[in-house]
Write an enzyme that holds these catalytic residues in place. Structure first.
Site, PDB file in Angstrom:
ATOM      1  N   ASN A 212       0.870  -1.187   0.000  1.00 25.02           N
ATOM      2  CA  ASN A 212       0.000   0.000   0.000  1.00 25.02           C
ATOM      3  C   ASN A 212       0.904   1.233   0.000  1.00 25.02           C
ATOM      4  O   ASN A 212       1.474   1.583   1.024  1.00 25.02           O
ATOM      5  CB  ASN A 212      -0.896  -0.014   1.246  1.00 25.02           C
ATOM      6  CG  ASN A 212      -1.763   1.236   1.327  1.00 25.02           C
ATOM      7  OD1 ASN A 212      -1.870   1.989   0.364  1.00 25.02           O
ATOM      8  ND2 ASN A 212      -2.374   1.456   2.484  1.00 25.02           N
ATOM      9  N   TRP A 213       1.019   1.844  -1.177  1.00 27.72           N
ATOM     10  CA  TRP A 213       1.929   2.998  -1.291  1.00 27.72           C
ATOM     11  C   TRP A 213       1.355   4.250  -0.620  1.00 27.72           C
ATOM     12  O   TRP A 213       2.081   5.234  -0.442  1.00 27.72           O
ATOM     13  CB  TRP A 213       2.203   3.315  -2.761  1.00 27.72           C
ATOM     14  CG  TRP A 213       3.039   2.297  -3.487  1.00 27.72           C
ATOM     15  CD1 TRP A 213       3.572   1.135  -2.978  1.00 27.72           C
ATOM     16  CD2 TRP A 213       3.443   2.363  -4.860  1.00 27.72           C
ATOM     17  NE1 TRP A 213       4.282   0.475  -3.959  1.00 27.72           N
ATOM     18  CE2 TRP A 213       4.218   1.199  -5.126  1.00 27.72           C
ATOM     19  CE3 TRP A 213       3.235   3.274  -5.887  1.00 27.72           C
ATOM     20  CZ2 TRP A 213       4.777   0.949  -6.383  1.00 27.72           C
ATOM     21  CZ3 TRP A 213       3.790   3.014  -7.139  1.00 27.72           C
ATOM     22  CH2 TRP A 213       4.555   1.868  -7.371  1.00 27.72           C
ATOM     23  N   LYS A 214       0.062   4.248  -0.340  1.00 30.36           N
ATOM     24  CA  LYS A 214      -0.608   5.454   0.194  1.00 30.36           C
ATOM     25  C   LYS A 214      -0.310   6.634  -0.739  1.00 30.36           C
ATOM     26  O   LYS A 214      -0.216   6.455  -1.947  1.00 30.36           O
ATOM     27  CB  LYS A 214      -0.171   5.729   1.630  1.00 30.36           C
ATOM     28  CG  LYS A 214      -0.234   4.495   2.507  1.00 30.36           C
ATOM     29  CD  LYS A 214      -0.080   4.801   3.951  1.00 30.36           C
ATOM     30  CE  LYS A 214       0.043   3.502   4.728  1.00 30.36           C
ATOM     31  NZ  LYS A 214      -0.134   3.651   6.145  1.00 30.36           N
TER      32      LYS A 214
ATOM     33  N   HIS B 123      -9.728   1.204   4.574  1.00 30.71           N
ATOM     34  CA  HIS B 123      -8.470   1.397   5.310  1.00 30.71           C
ATOM     35  C   HIS B 123      -8.739   2.349   6.479  1.00 30.71           C
ATOM     36  O   HIS B 123      -9.522   3.297   6.357  1.00 30.71           O
ATOM     37  CB  HIS B 123      -7.399   1.974   4.373  1.00 30.71           C
ATOM     38  CG  HIS B 123      -6.025   1.922   4.970  1.00 30.71           C
ATOM     39  ND1 HIS B 123      -5.609   2.834   5.916  1.00 30.71           N
ATOM     40  CD2 HIS B 123      -4.985   1.070   4.779  1.00 30.71           C
ATOM     41  CE1 HIS B 123      -4.367   2.534   6.279  1.00 30.71           C
ATOM     42  NE2 HIS B 123      -3.968   1.463   5.596  1.00 30.71           N
TER      43      HIS B 123
ATOM     44  N   GLU C  93      -7.160   4.737   7.642  1.00 34.16           N
ATOM     45  CA  GLU C  93      -6.915   6.165   7.350  1.00 34.16           C
ATOM     46  C   GLU C  93      -8.126   6.780   6.657  1.00 34.16           C
ATOM     47  O   GLU C  93      -8.457   7.946   6.876  1.00 34.16           O
ATOM     48  CB  GLU C  93      -5.644   6.305   6.494  1.00 34.16           C
ATOM     49  CG  GLU C  93      -4.395   6.041   7.338  1.00 34.16           C
ATOM     50  CD  GLU C  93      -3.190   5.520   6.563  1.00 34.16           C
ATOM     51  OE1 GLU C  93      -3.186   5.589   5.327  1.00 34.16           O
ATOM     52  OE2 GLU C  93      -2.252   5.032   7.221  1.00 34.16           O
TER      53      GLU C  93
ATOM     54  N   GLU D 178      -5.861  -4.968  10.397  1.00 32.61           N
ATOM     55  CA  GLU D 178      -4.836  -3.956  10.644  1.00 32.61           C
ATOM     56  C   GLU D 178      -5.138  -3.219  11.949  1.00 32.61           C
ATOM     57  O   GLU D 178      -5.932  -2.272  11.957  1.00 32.61           O
ATOM     58  CB  GLU D 178      -4.821  -2.938   9.498  1.00 32.61           C
ATOM     59  CG  GLU D 178      -4.542  -3.541   8.146  1.00 32.61           C
ATOM     60  CD  GLU D 178      -3.919  -2.531   7.210  1.00 32.61           C
ATOM     61  OE1 GLU D 178      -2.826  -2.802   6.720  1.00 32.61           O
ATOM     62  OE2 GLU D 178      -4.501  -1.449   7.003  1.00 32.61           O
TER      63      GLU D 178
ATOM     64  N   GLY E 228       1.975   2.180  10.755  1.00 35.46           N
ATOM     65  CA  GLY E 228       2.918   3.288  10.605  1.00 35.46           C
ATOM     66  C   GLY E 228       3.571   3.712  11.910  1.00 35.46           C
ATOM     67  O   GLY E 228       4.219   4.748  11.985  1.00 35.46           O
TER      68      GLY E 228
ATOM     69  N   SER F  81       3.006  -2.277  10.399  1.00 37.61           N
ATOM     70  CA  SER F  81       4.453  -2.304  10.581  1.00 37.61           C
ATOM     71  C   SER F  81       5.098  -3.651  10.247  1.00 37.61           C
ATOM     72  O   SER F  81       6.032  -4.081  10.920  1.00 37.61           O
ATOM     73  CB  SER F  81       4.824  -1.844  11.993  1.00 37.61           C
ATOM     74  OG  SER F  81       4.370  -0.520  12.202  1.00 37.61           O
TER      75      SER F  81
ATOM     76  N   GLY G  41       2.627  -1.077   4.343  1.00 35.12           N
ATOM     77  CA  GLY G  41       2.751   0.331   3.975  1.00 35.12           C
ATOM     78  C   GLY G  41       4.211   0.715   3.797  1.00 35.12           C
ATOM     79  O   GLY G  41       4.820   0.470   2.753  1.00 35.12           O
ATOM     80  N   GLY G  42       4.800   1.295   4.842  1.00 37.56           N
ATOM     81  CA  GLY G  42       6.148   1.856   4.774  1.00 37.56           C
ATOM     82  C   GLY G  42       7.185   0.947   4.133  1.00 37.56           C
ATOM     83  O   GLY G  42       7.941   1.375   3.250  1.00 37.56           O
TER      84      GLY G  42
HETATM   85  C1  PEP Z   1      -0.976   0.105   5.844  1.00 36.88           C
HETATM   86  O1  PEP Z   1      -0.852   1.141   5.237  1.00 36.88           O
HETATM   87  O2  PEP Z   1      -1.961  -0.589   5.602  1.00 36.88           O
HETATM   88  C2  PEP Z   1       0.063  -0.292   6.806  1.00 36.88           C
HETATM   89  C3  PEP Z   1      -0.091  -1.416   7.435  1.00 36.88           C
HETATM   90  O3  PEP Z   1       1.124   0.557   6.960  1.00 36.88           O
HETATM   91  P1  PEP Z   1       2.531   0.215   7.696  1.00 36.88           P
HETATM   92  O4  PEP Z   1       3.000  -1.095   7.138  1.00 36.88           O
HETATM   93  O5  PEP Z   1       3.420   1.356   7.361  1.00 36.88           O
HETATM   94  O6  PEP Z   1       2.239   0.104   9.175  1.00 36.88           O
END
Ligand code: PEP
Length: 253
Positions: free
Chosen positions: A9-11, A97, A99, A169, A175, A215, A236-237
């Site tokens: 997930n590049w966001k 999601h 966010e 999640e 994040g 994470s 994500g990251g």
């Molecule tokens: C996400 O964006 O769904 C996520 C899990 O981010 P991260 O891996 O950065 O915690």
């Protein structure tokens, strides 16, 4: 066999050039995915076509949008419909999601409408659920997540849910660098599967891929994905770095 999935997930990160370079670096590793393994890039809308091109010759690589609108079409300036995503060849769409729930006030009704539109347009939803820290601290995460599933998925038929993708999640792990322990992830994933088995049946529940998100990194993916009910991750990251994401893909069961 249910699918094992590494979803990036590049966001709202990367320019198109950076994004294509990232995908090309990942593809250059030539990872031969097994029949039941998939890699999904959930990327910004403007890059869908551009990223579809480099992955087209790689088996079991797919693209996803990070959202779609909950109305079919019409005067909704700036929004993108499920039908539009389907018309450019998107395969998956992330729905709900945390966010989006938090910053864009997306509620259960909107999410179930989005899921219906995805299914009508041959797009596979990746439905996100997960509790905030206060709920985890009160030990109410199981009923909280169960309610999210009930409100947005329980109107679907067993047929629709066969092979469905859910991402658990925990919001406190997204994040933040804090990961749920593999035991915490397994416990919730087993709970989600149980909720789906009780509402539908065990055949449906066993066919659902339940991804863990929060994470996930190169150094913890294998342990988390190794759990019985964890079928990969939504990342994500760490998915913004080719070497990290390559290791994450290689950590799939
Ligand atoms: C996400 O964006 O769904 C996520 C899990 O981010 P991260 O891996 O950065 O915690």
């Amino acid at each position: 066999m249910r699918k094992q999935i590494a979803a990036a997930n590049w966001k709202m990160n990367l320019t198109m050039e950076q994004g294509i370079e990232l995908v090309e670096n990942i593809l250059s590793e030539n990872i031969q995915l097994k029949d039941d393994q998939e890699v999904i890039f959930a990327i910004p809308f403007p890059y869908l076509l551009a990223v579809k091109d480099p992955i087209k010759t790689s088996r079991n690589y797919f693209i996803a949008a990070q959202n779609c609108y909950f109305q079919k079409s019409g005067a909704y300036t700036g929004e993108v419909s499920a039908e539009m995503l389907s018309s450019v060849g998107a395969n998956y769409v992330i729905i709900g999601h945390s966010e989006r729930r938090e910053y864009f006030n997306e509620n259960h009704q909107m999410l179930s409408a989005k899921i219906n539109l995805c299914l009508e347009n041959n797009l596979k939803p990746i439905f996100c659920c997960g509790e905030p820290l206060s709920i985890r601290e009160a030990n109410e995460q199981n009923s909280f997540v169960e309610n999210q599933l009930k409100e947005s998925l329980f109107h679907l038929s067993a047929e629709h849910l066969k092979g469905f993708v859910i991402a658990y999640e925990p919001i406190w792990a997204i994040g933040t660098g804090k990961t749920a322990s593999s035991a915490q992830a397994q416990e919730m994933h087993a709970h989600i599967r149980n909720v789906m088995a009780n509402k539908y049946n065990s055949e449906v529940a066993d066919s659902i891929s339940i991804l863990y998100g929060g994470s996930v990194k190169a150094n913890n993916a294998a342990e988390i994905f190794g759990e019985k009910d964890v079928d990969g991750g939504l990342v994500g990251g760490a998915a913004l770095n080719a070497a990290e994401f390559i290791t994450i893909i290689k950590s799939l069961k």
